[in-house]
Write an enzyme that holds these catalytic residues in place. Structure first.
Site, short mmCIF file in Angstrom:
data_model
loop_
_atom_site.label_atom_id
_atom_site.label_comp_id
_atom_site.label_asym_id
_atom_site.label_seq_id
_atom_site.Cartn_x
_atom_site.Cartn_y
_atom_site.Cartn_z
N CYS A 1 18.99 74.77 -44.62
CA CYS A 1 19.92 74.02 -45.47
C CYS A 1 20.17 72.60 -44.97
CB CYS A 1 21.23 74.79 -45.63
SG CYS A 1 22.21 74.95 -44.11
N HIS B 1 27.01 76.18 -43.97
CA HIS B 1 26.03 75.90 -45.02
C HIS B 1 26.34 74.55 -45.65
CE1 HIS B 1 22.84 76.98 -47.79
NE2 HIS B 1 23.60 76.59 -48.81
N HIS C 1 20.03 72.99 -52.94
CA HIS C 1 20.15 73.46 -51.55
C HIS C 1 19.03 74.44 -51.22
CE1 HIS C 1 22.38 77.55 -52.22
NE2 HIS C 1 21.68 77.25 -53.28
#
Length: 367
Positions: free
Chosen positions: A281, A329, A341
């Site tokens: 990520c 994240h 993402h």
């Protein structure tokens, strides 16, 4: 952008737009004009199948929650690995720099020692007599005075040279101490990386084992449950009316970052990866902003710590949305309530709703 990439990006954006519309307050699932289905009588085959389906759904929901936790823990460990990796890179660079300084210092010290030796030999050849004695023995006093001036200058130069030698030796000792400290830190970070890697693999192995125990139909249903959970969260987020307040326009750098990130759609998630074939990520977001000419920290936690925070209502395309209370994240906002993402192992870079996960906050790389 190639035609295939454009088609993929367009399709993904269209999907998000559909989710946004369906997720808007007041959206309904029932077909207009069609009567609602009546519950099957208790004990009938339909009722039995419905009960079994509900039980399976409940079991799969437990599996989904367990997988979410395993992948979340893997993401936390991945951030720790990436942080240790970044520190190791900086420490290695520092060790190389110190090694070069040590070599330069040793060479300088060797030259100074040669000069000191030459000065000592010259003094020896001069007899090493006190100035008064040499004046008394001299046939030409003026010649002596001229030589004495030169000698004084030489003595001063020798004193400066000796002081320079002392400083150089002191610097060399400090460089050696710094290099030793950096080496110890590097070794510590290598151990931290190894431990984080072990934790990551343990969590991912456990998740893959759990999924492997499911039948194909159950895995398909599990994927639907994941989509439904994301849809539900996005719907709740949109129901707040937040999208009406978000109207920021992307900066030039932000547009470049979004373009880079969306070009990676379809590439697999791999923990610790920074491209070009796969990303985790924060690898995706950090590389996107590097491509835009504005490097940012490598990990989602450092991005949250170091970049300027902005209100959700003020976010604009290119801003980073940080998720979960531990900042484990990160995604990039691309506009219209959507993010791009790299989700987790087993998934690919994709576009989804910005509210599909618990938002911690928003940061702006090009503040």
């Amino acid at each position: 952008m190639g035609s295939g990439k454009r088609t993929l990006t367009t399709a993904a954006i269209a999907l998000v737009c559909t989710v946004t519309v369906l997720g808007a307050p007041g959206a309904a699932y029932a077909t207009p004009g069609r009567p609602a289905p009546r519950p099957a009588p208790s004990g009938s085959p339909d009722a039995t199948r419905a009960a079994g389906s509900a039980a399976d759904g409940g079991r799969l929901e437990v599996v989904r929650e367990k997988l979410d936790q395993l992948y979340h823990d893997a993401a936390v460990a991945t951030d720790a690995y990436n942080a240790a990796e970044e520190k190791s890179k900086r420490q290695s660079t520092q060790i190389v720099r110190l090694a070069k300084e040590i070599v330069k210092g040793q060479e300088r010290l060797a030259r100074l020692k040669d000069r000191a030796g030459a000065a000592a030999r010259a003094q020896y050849r001069g007899g090493g007599l006190p100035p008064g004695v040499r004046l008394w023995l001299s046939d030409d006093p003026q010649e002596f005075l001229d030589g004495a001036g030169t000698a004084i200058q030489g003595e001063r130069a020798t004193e400066e040279m000796l002081a320079d030698m002392t400083r150089t030796q002191k610097d060399l000792k400090q460089y050696a101490r710094d290099a030793a400290a950096q080496w110890d830190a590097l070794e510590a970070n290598r151990k931290a990386k190894a431990e984080a890697k072990k934790k990551i693999q343990t969590q991912i192995d456990a998740a893959e084992k759990l999924q492997s125990q499911l039948k194909k139909q159950e895995q398909e249903r599990l994927r639907k449950l994941e989509d439904e959970a994301a849809y539900k969260a996005q719907t709740a987020w949109l129901s707040s009316g937040i999208l009406k307040d978000i109207s920021g326009k992307a900066s030039a750098e932000g547009r470049k970052a979004v373009q880079f990130a969306t070009h990676q759609i379809g590439k697999p998630y791999v923990w610790g990866a920074e491209g070009p074939k796969s990303f985790d990520c924060s690898g995706l977001t950090s590389q996107a902003w590097a491509a835009a000419g504005d490097p940012i920290p490598r990990t989602s936690q450092e991005q949250w710590k170091q970049l300027r925070h902005v209100a959700i209502k003020d976010m604009r395309p290119g801003d980073l949305v940080i998720y979960f209370s531990d900042a484990s994240h990160v995604a990039m906002y691309i506009g219209d309530g959507a993010i791009v993402h790299s989700p987790r192992p087993g998934r690919t870079v994709t576009i989804t709703g910005a509210g599909s996960m618990p938002i911690l906050g928003v940061v702006r790389p090009d503040a």
